[in-house]
Design a protein around this motif. Sequence first.
Motif, PDB file in Angstrom:
ATOM      1  N   ARG A 180       0.834  -1.197   0.000  1.00  0.00           N
ATOM      2  CA  ARG A 180       0.000   0.000   0.000  1.00  0.00           C
ATOM      3  C   ARG A 180       0.874   1.255   0.000  1.00  0.00           C
ATOM      4  O   ARG A 180       1.849   1.354   0.736  1.00  0.00           O
ATOM      5  CB  ARG A 180      -0.899  -0.026   1.234  1.00  0.00           C
ATOM      6  CG  ARG A 180      -2.015   0.999   1.244  1.00  0.00           C
ATOM      7  CD  ARG A 180      -3.005   0.576   2.307  1.00  0.00           C
ATOM      8  NE  ARG A 180      -3.954   1.593   2.696  1.00  0.00           N
ATOM      9  CZ  ARG A 180      -5.045   1.888   1.997  1.00  0.00           C
ATOM     10  NH1 ARG A 180      -5.296   1.244   0.870  1.00  0.00           N
ATOM     11  NH2 ARG A 180      -5.887   2.817   2.425  1.00  0.00           N
ATOM     12  N   LYS A 181       0.521   2.200  -0.834  1.00  0.00           N
ATOM     13  CA  LYS A 181       1.280   3.451  -0.848  1.00  0.00           C
ATOM     14  C   LYS A 181       0.413   4.598  -1.345  1.00  0.00           C
ATOM     15  O   LYS A 181      -0.620   4.381  -1.998  1.00  0.00           O
ATOM     16  CB  LYS A 181       2.564   3.328  -1.671  1.00  0.00           C
ATOM     17  CG  LYS A 181       2.371   3.208  -3.155  1.00  0.00           C
ATOM     18  CD  LYS A 181       3.697   3.025  -3.888  1.00  0.00           C
ATOM     19  CE  LYS A 181       4.405   4.298  -4.181  1.00  0.00           C
ATOM     20  NZ  LYS A 181       5.229   4.259  -5.403  1.00  0.00           N
ATOM     21  N   VAL A 182       0.846   5.807  -1.042  1.00  0.00           N
ATOM     22  CA  VAL A 182       0.181   7.009  -1.554  1.00  0.00           C
ATOM     23  C   VAL A 182       0.921   7.415  -2.817  1.00  0.00           C
ATOM     24  O   VAL A 182       2.150   7.493  -2.828  1.00  0.00           O
ATOM     25  CB  VAL A 182       0.229   8.157  -0.522  1.00  0.00           C
ATOM     26  CG1 VAL A 182      -0.295   9.451  -1.142  1.00  0.00           C
ATOM     27  CG2 VAL A 182      -0.579   7.793   0.717  1.00  0.00           C
ATOM     28  N   THR A 183       0.166   7.671  -3.858  1.00  0.00           N
ATOM     29  CA  THR A 183       0.787   8.036  -5.123  1.00  0.00           C
ATOM     30  C   THR A 183      -0.196   8.847  -5.968  1.00  0.00           C
ATOM     31  O   THR A 183      -1.372   8.941  -5.629  1.00  0.00           O
ATOM     32  CB  THR A 183       1.245   6.764  -5.884  1.00  0.00           C
ATOM     33  OG1 THR A 183       1.779   7.138  -7.145  1.00  0.00           O
ATOM     34  CG2 THR A 183       0.108   5.800  -6.113  1.00  0.00           C
ATOM     35  N   THR A 184       0.303   9.424  -7.031  1.00  0.00           N
ATOM     36  CA  THR A 184      -0.607  10.062  -7.992  1.00  0.00           C
ATOM     37  C   THR A 184      -1.311   8.954  -8.761  1.00  0.00           C
ATOM     38  O   THR A 184      -0.823   7.812  -8.797  1.00  0.00           O
ATOM     39  CB  THR A 184       0.181  10.910  -9.008  1.00  0.00           C
ATOM     40  OG1 THR A 184       1.113  10.041  -9.662  1.00  0.00           O
ATOM     41  CG2 THR A 184       0.916  12.049  -8.341  1.00  0.00           C
ATOM     42  N   PHE A 185      -2.411   9.276  -9.396  1.00  0.00           N
ATOM     43  CA  PHE A 185      -3.063   8.261 -10.214  1.00  0.00           C
ATOM     44  C   PHE A 185      -2.183   8.007 -11.428  1.00  0.00           C
ATOM     45  O   PHE A 185      -1.717   8.939 -12.072  1.00  0.00           O
ATOM     46  CB  PHE A 185      -4.478   8.691 -10.598  1.00  0.00           C
ATOM     47  CG  PHE A 185      -5.360   8.707  -9.379  1.00  0.00           C
ATOM     48  CD1 PHE A 185      -5.843   7.514  -8.856  1.00  0.00           C
ATOM     49  CD2 PHE A 185      -5.646   9.894  -8.725  1.00  0.00           C
ATOM     50  CE1 PHE A 185      -6.606   7.510  -7.708  1.00  0.00           C
ATOM     51  CE2 PHE A 185      -6.409   9.891  -7.564  1.00  0.00           C
ATOM     52  CZ  PHE A 185      -6.891   8.701  -7.053  1.00  0.00           C
ATOM     53  N   GLY A 186      -1.870   6.764 -11.636  1.00  0.00           N
ATOM     54  CA  GLY A 186      -0.962   6.431 -12.723  1.00  0.00           C
ATOM     55  C   GLY A 186       0.486   6.379 -12.248  1.00  0.00           C
ATOM     56  O   GLY A 186       1.364   5.911 -12.956  1.00  0.00           O
ATOM     57  N   GLY A 187       0.747   6.861 -11.054  1.00  0.00           N
ATOM     58  CA  GLY A 187       2.087   6.735 -10.474  1.00  0.00           C
ATOM     59  C   GLY A 187       3.103   7.736 -10.972  1.00  0.00           C
ATOM     60  O   GLY A 187       4.285   7.622 -10.654  1.00  0.00           O
TER      61      GLY A 187
END
Length: 217
Positions: A180-187
Amino acid sequence: MGKKITLTIDDRQVTAFEGEKLLWVALENDIYIPHLCAIKEEERPSASCRLCFVEVEGFSHPVTACTQEVYAGMIVKTRSPRVDRLVKSAFELLLSDHRLECAKCPKNRSCELQKIAKERKLKLRLTRLKPLEKEYAIDESMGSFVFDPSRCVLCGRCVYVDHQEVEVGAIGFTHRGLQRKVTTFGGGLLADSPCTGCGRCVEVCPVGALFFTDKAG
Ligand code: FES
């Protein structure tokens, strides 16, 4: 909000409105309960950090104060051997997934992990678990602030303000469990996302995962 009621926390009588969440009632009365993921405005807290356990008289197991509503005559203890064990385990689990380099961190001395460790006399190092040692790329694309996912404790505060407060939707959680991580959509980079650079996510980050480049956030 419901009617005004009286409850007891750590042998102290306090007043609150029926239905308020216990965590905020305690904090407003200067009674400390460790917490990372709770957001006062959130109606259904995720209760994901598992740091805010307390004992409530009549309950067979400790409960999370961020989800527990107060009621008249409630009797709460913020500490017990069971609570302390649970908090210690949850804290170490968070540390195992967080790069611990306090001396180099821009949030050194204003980090909420340090505050929890101090309040509960917990070690800021791993004693039982091994570090997960995930290395993520640091995103400096916004210029005014930096996102270092290796320091993120997945509390979700940044995602909440991004979606519910400023309603931009630049970031979110991906994957489950240990990935699990926080990221922008699309990474991709924040600069290539809908991020407006408002900095609210940086202001609410409790650790050094999001920090302003000109000052500690
Ligand atoms: Fe209650 Fe995180 S603050 S579980």
